[in-house]
Design an enzyme around this catalytic site. Structure first.
Site, PDB file in Angstrom:
ATOM      1  N   HIS A  57      43.072 117.410 -55.828  1.00  0.00           N
ATOM      2  CA  HIS A  57      41.625 117.608 -55.894  1.00  0.00           C
ATOM      3  C   HIS A  57      40.995 116.437 -56.612  1.00  0.00           C
ATOM      4  CE1 HIS A  57      43.480 119.426 -59.459  1.00  0.00           C
ATOM      5  NE2 HIS A  57      42.390 119.050 -60.131  1.00  0.00           N
ATOM      6  N   GLU A  90      46.165 120.218 -64.135  1.00  0.00           N
ATOM      7  CA  GLU A  90      46.367 121.652 -64.377  1.00  0.00           C
ATOM      8  C   GLU A  90      46.765 122.378 -63.087  1.00  0.00           C
ATOM      9  OE1 GLU A  90      42.827 123.477 -66.014  1.00  0.00           O
ATOM     10  OE2 GLU A  90      43.388 125.430 -65.221  1.00  0.00           O
ATOM     11  N   VAL A  91      46.110 122.040 -61.999  1.00  0.00           N
ATOM     12  CA  VAL A  91      46.353 122.733 -60.731  1.00  0.00           C
ATOM     13  C   VAL A  91      47.058 121.776 -59.767  1.00  0.00           C
ATOM     14  CG1 VAL A  91      45.305 123.972 -58.804  1.00  0.00           C
ATOM     15  CG2 VAL A  91      44.290 124.149 -61.093  1.00  0.00           C
ATOM     16  N   ASN A 107      43.281 113.744 -61.434  1.00  0.00           N
ATOM     17  CA  ASN A 107      44.395 113.804 -62.375  1.00  0.00           C
ATOM     18  C   ASN A 107      45.682 114.086 -61.604  1.00  0.00           C
ATOM     19  OD1 ASN A 107      42.654 113.597 -64.698  1.00  0.00           O
ATOM     20  ND2 ASN A 107      42.080 115.737 -64.372  1.00  0.00           N
TER      21      ASN A 107
HETATM   22  P1  5GP Z   1      42.929 119.339 -63.233  1.00  0.00           P
HETATM   23  O1  5GP Z   1      43.217 119.274 -64.706  1.00  0.00           O
HETATM   24  O2  5GP Z   1      44.086 119.933 -62.462  1.00  0.00           O
HETATM   25  O3  5GP Z   1      42.490 118.009 -62.706  1.00  0.00           O
HETATM   26  O4  5GP Z   1      41.690 120.278 -63.083  1.00  0.00           O
HETATM   27  C1  5GP Z   1      41.744 121.566 -62.578  1.00  0.00           C
HETATM   28  C2  5GP Z   1      40.337 122.132 -62.632  1.00  0.00           C
HETATM   29  O5  5GP Z   1      40.347 123.353 -61.929  1.00  0.00           O
HETATM   30  C3  5GP Z   1      39.840 122.425 -64.048  1.00  0.00           C
HETATM   31  O6  5GP Z   1      38.648 121.689 -64.296  1.00  0.00           O
HETATM   32  C4  5GP Z   1      39.596 123.937 -64.042  1.00  0.00           C
HETATM   33  O7  5GP Z   1      38.448 124.310 -64.751  1.00  0.00           O
HETATM   34  C5  5GP Z   1      39.473 124.239 -62.572  1.00  0.00           C
HETATM   35  N1  5GP Z   1      39.919 125.577 -62.207  1.00  0.00           N
HETATM   36  C6  5GP Z   1      41.074 126.194 -62.602  1.00  0.00           C
HETATM   37  N2  5GP Z   1      41.163 127.407 -62.046  1.00  0.00           N
HETATM   38  C7  5GP Z   1      40.059 127.566 -61.273  1.00  0.00           C
HETATM   39  C8  5GP Z   1      39.591 128.623 -60.440  1.00  0.00           C
HETATM   40  O8  5GP Z   1      40.218 129.676 -60.289  1.00  0.00           O
HETATM   41  N3  5GP Z   1      38.398 128.414 -59.805  1.00  0.00           N
HETATM   42  C9  5GP Z   1      37.682 127.254 -59.931  1.00  0.00           C
HETATM   43  N4  5GP Z   1      36.536 127.156 -59.259  1.00  0.00           N
HETATM   44  N5  5GP Z   1      38.103 126.243 -60.715  1.00  0.00           N
HETATM   45  C10 5GP Z   1      39.273 126.396 -61.371  1.00  0.00           C
END
Ligand code: 5GP
Length: 121
Positions: A105, A100-101, A92
């Site tokens: 990734h 989200e992050v 994403n």
């Molecule tokens: P995005 O929406 O950015 O593609 O996904 C971010 C992912 O990071 C989400 O699936 C969320 O559950 C995961 N995530 C967020 N914070 C943490 C964390 O502190 N530790 C781990 N292992 N996963 C996280």
């Protein structure tokens, strides 16, 4: 495109050891760990160790060594997790991609039928 990396993001904190993770694999340039909110029996995140905020940032600016290392790590996770029945690799990016992050990734999801990639609009 101005790639403005936020060094305070959660995955940067995982990389520098401030936040724990359930590590699956670590290599010279990459880290793989389990998602904290798994959406399938296998839900592993693979991140580069370098400060890249999104797939387009990484693919344009990472070194060949970082890119090869990252993709080989994805391959090793697939092998180790047993994805014979199929899997999904998701990256994403930014607002429309609902990232989200803001540290690049990929999600490796497997272990159940995953449905269609997108709901029809
Ligand atoms: P995005 O929406 O950015 O593609 O996904 C971010 C992912 O990071 C989400 O699936 C969320 O559950 C995961 N995530 C967020 N914070 C943490 C964390 O502190 N530790 C781990 N292992 N996963 C996280």
């Amino acid at each position: 495109m101005n790639f403005d990396y936020d060094p305070e993001n959660i995955f940067a904190k995982i990389l520098n050891g401030d936040i724990p993770c359930e590590k699956v694999l670590e290599s010279a340039h990459s880290l793989a760990f389990r998602d904290i909110r798994p959406q399938a029996p296998t839900h592993v995140l693979v991140i580069p160790k370098g400060p890249y905020m999104s797939a387009d940032h990484f693919c344009q600016w990472a070194s060949e060594a970082e890119i090869v290392d990252f993709m080989r790590t994805v391959g090793k996770i697939c092998e180790a997790e047993g994805v014979e029945d199929g899997f999904r690799l998701i990256a994403n990016a930014r607002d429309h991609g609902v990232q989200e992050v803001p540290h690049f990734h990929v999600h490796i999801l497997a272990g159940r039928p995953l449905g269609r990639m997108l709901d029809p609009a």
